[in-house]
Write an enzyme that holds these catalytic residues in place. Structure first.
Site, PDB file in Angstrom:
ATOM      1  N   ASP A   1      77.805 -57.537  19.842  1.00 43.01           N
ATOM      2  CA  ASP A   1      78.986 -57.224  20.637  1.00 43.01           C
ATOM      3  C   ASP A   1      78.467 -56.684  21.959  1.00 43.01           C
ATOM      4  O   ASP A   1      77.897 -55.579  22.005  1.00 43.01           O
ATOM      5  CB  ASP A   1      79.843 -56.181  19.921  1.00 43.01           C
ATOM      6  CG  ASP A   1      81.142 -55.871  20.664  1.00 43.01           C
ATOM      7  OD1 ASP A   1      81.226 -56.177  21.876  1.00 43.01           O
ATOM      8  OD2 ASP A   1      82.057 -55.305  20.034  1.00 43.01           O
TER       9      ASP A   1
ATOM     10  N   TYR B   1      92.502 -59.526  34.929  1.00 42.27           N
ATOM     11  CA  TYR B   1      91.550 -60.593  34.599  1.00 42.27           C
ATOM     12  C   TYR B   1      90.677 -60.934  35.806  1.00 42.27           C
ATOM     13  O   TYR B   1      89.458 -61.108  35.666  1.00 42.27           O
ATOM     14  CB  TYR B   1      92.299 -61.835  34.115  1.00 42.27           C
ATOM     15  CG  TYR B   1      91.388 -63.016  33.844  1.00 42.27           C
ATOM     16  CD1 TYR B   1      90.427 -62.961  32.839  1.00 42.27           C
ATOM     17  CD2 TYR B   1      91.479 -64.188  34.595  1.00 42.27           C
ATOM     18  CE1 TYR B   1      89.581 -64.033  32.586  1.00 42.27           C
ATOM     19  CE2 TYR B   1      90.639 -65.268  34.348  1.00 42.27           C
ATOM     20  CZ  TYR B   1      89.694 -65.188  33.355  1.00 42.27           C
ATOM     21  OH  TYR B   1      88.851 -66.248  33.116  1.00 42.27           O
TER      22      TYR B   1
ATOM     23  N   ALA C   1      77.782 -67.817  22.384  1.00 40.14           N
ATOM     24  CA  ALA C   1      77.319 -69.195  22.172  1.00 40.14           C
ATOM     25  C   ALA C   1      77.766 -69.796  20.847  1.00 40.14           C
ATOM     26  O   ALA C   1      77.291 -70.861  20.463  1.00 40.14           O
ATOM     27  CB  ALA C   1      75.796 -69.251  22.262  1.00 40.14           C
TER      28      ALA C   1
ATOM     29  N   ILE D   1      81.984 -73.476  25.739  1.00 36.87           N
ATOM     30  CA  ILE D   1      81.009 -73.757  26.787  1.00 36.87           C
ATOM     31  C   ILE D   1      79.636 -73.200  26.430  1.00 36.87           C
ATOM     32  O   ILE D   1      78.615 -73.853  26.652  1.00 36.87           O
ATOM     33  CB  ILE D   1      81.497 -73.189  28.134  1.00 36.87           C
ATOM     34  CG1 ILE D   1      82.708 -73.996  28.641  1.00 36.87           C
ATOM     35  CG2 ILE D   1      80.389 -73.209  29.177  1.00 36.87           C
ATOM     36  CD1 ILE D   1      83.391 -73.413  29.856  1.00 36.87           C
TER      37      ILE D   1
ATOM     38  N   LYS E   1      86.596 -60.882  35.914  1.00 40.63           N
ATOM     39  CA  LYS E   1      85.766 -62.062  36.193  1.00 40.63           C
ATOM     40  C   LYS E   1      84.980 -61.890  37.491  1.00 40.63           C
ATOM     41  O   LYS E   1      83.809 -62.287  37.581  1.00 40.63           O
ATOM     42  CB  LYS E   1      86.623 -63.323  36.269  1.00 40.63           C
ATOM     43  CG  LYS E   1      87.145 -63.813  34.931  1.00 40.63           C
ATOM     44  CD  LYS E   1      86.045 -64.051  33.895  1.00 40.63           C
ATOM     45  CE  LYS E   1      85.186 -65.264  34.183  1.00 40.63           C
ATOM     46  NZ  LYS E   1      84.262 -65.561  33.038  1.00 40.63           N
TER      47      LYS E   1
END
Length: 272
Positions: A70, A164, A14, A18, A168
């Protein structure tokens, strides 16, 4: 529930982009925001730290707790969650936003990069969810929101960047599994993905991509806000797209979200 006033959001990644946009939108309601991210010192090409994000959240009307976490390290996650609960009294919402990207083919993806993407995206999302769920079970309208795409087993989404996509989709598979697993507890687990590219500092680091052909992070933040204020017992297991969520809320004029209204929008990955 009209807003997120008094709710505590634990948001990974954060400090910028986004994740920060979602935090600021919730802060305008008077929410408590836990900024769980790694950056404590500004990167020359990626501005923003957990401390600068906290200042912006406080200025927007929220309360902030900046924690260096982390999410590849479950001990750091456990410590962060414990500190968040001690500080704010609980956790109402988890936003799994932190993500690592490398749009590279199989032969051009070093295993170190593969491990980073799997560690942050898939493993980190699972571990952070695992740590927060006991506290979410005690919340009145608990939500988990993943910033991940709808699942599709079409080779075209894997072939250009298998590693990737695997990472995701790992996040999205958490939605599929956890939404069913915790439905009886009233915990909503949903995914949110943008229709177009989102112009963030991270996007600007990808060669050949024009941020002017994207939308601002605020479109995802507004869509997330709409989802997170819905009834968690009836709104779960969805793979939402940002503009579709806003259309459900009666917002169809999206011009204000465009970085450059004169440029054509470039669709994001994983969407036909």
């Amino acid at each position: 529930m009209a807003d997120l006033s008094g709710k505590t959001l634990f948001i990974t990644g954060a400090s910028r982009g986004i994740g920060k946009a979602i935090a600021l939108r919730a802060a305008r309601d008077g929410a408590n925001i836990v900024i769980a991210a790694k950056t404590t010192e500004a990167h020359p090409k990626l501005p923003g730290t957990i401390h600068s994000a906290a200042e912006e959240i406080e200025a927007a009307g929220g309360k902030a707790l900046a924690l260096q976490v982390d999410i590849r390290d479950e001990a750091q996650i456990a410590d962060g969650v414990a500190r968040a609960v001690e500080h704010f009294g609980g956790i109402d919402i988890l936003v799994n936003n932190a993500s690592a990207i490398s749009l590279t083919g199989t032969l051009d993806t070093p295993m170190k990069r593969f491990d980073l993407m799997m560690g942050v995206n898939a493993r980190g999302t699972f571990a952070t969810s695992q740590a927060c769920i006991p506290h979410l079970k005690r919340a009145s309208n608990p939500h988990i929101l993943m910033l991940s795409p709808p699942l599709s087993m079409q080779p075209k989404w894997f072939a250009p960047h298998t590693a990737y996509t695997m990472a995701k989709y790992g996040m999205s598979m958490c939605v599929l599994g956890m939404s069913g697993e915790f439905k009886g507890d009233g915990i909503a687990v949903n995914a949110l993905w943008p229709r177009t590219l989102i112009a963030t500092a991270a996007l600007a680091m990808i060669p050949g991509v024009d941020p002017g052909m994207g939308r601002k992070p605020e479109i995802v933040a507004d869509a997330a806000h709409a989802i997170l204020t819905r009834d968690s017992r009836t709104c779960t297991g969805n793979f939402f797209i940002d503009d579709e969520v806003l259309a459900q809320e009666g917002v169809t004029d999206l011009k204000s979200y465009s970085v450059d209204p004169d440029k054509a929008l470039l669709p994001d990955l994983f969407l036909d």
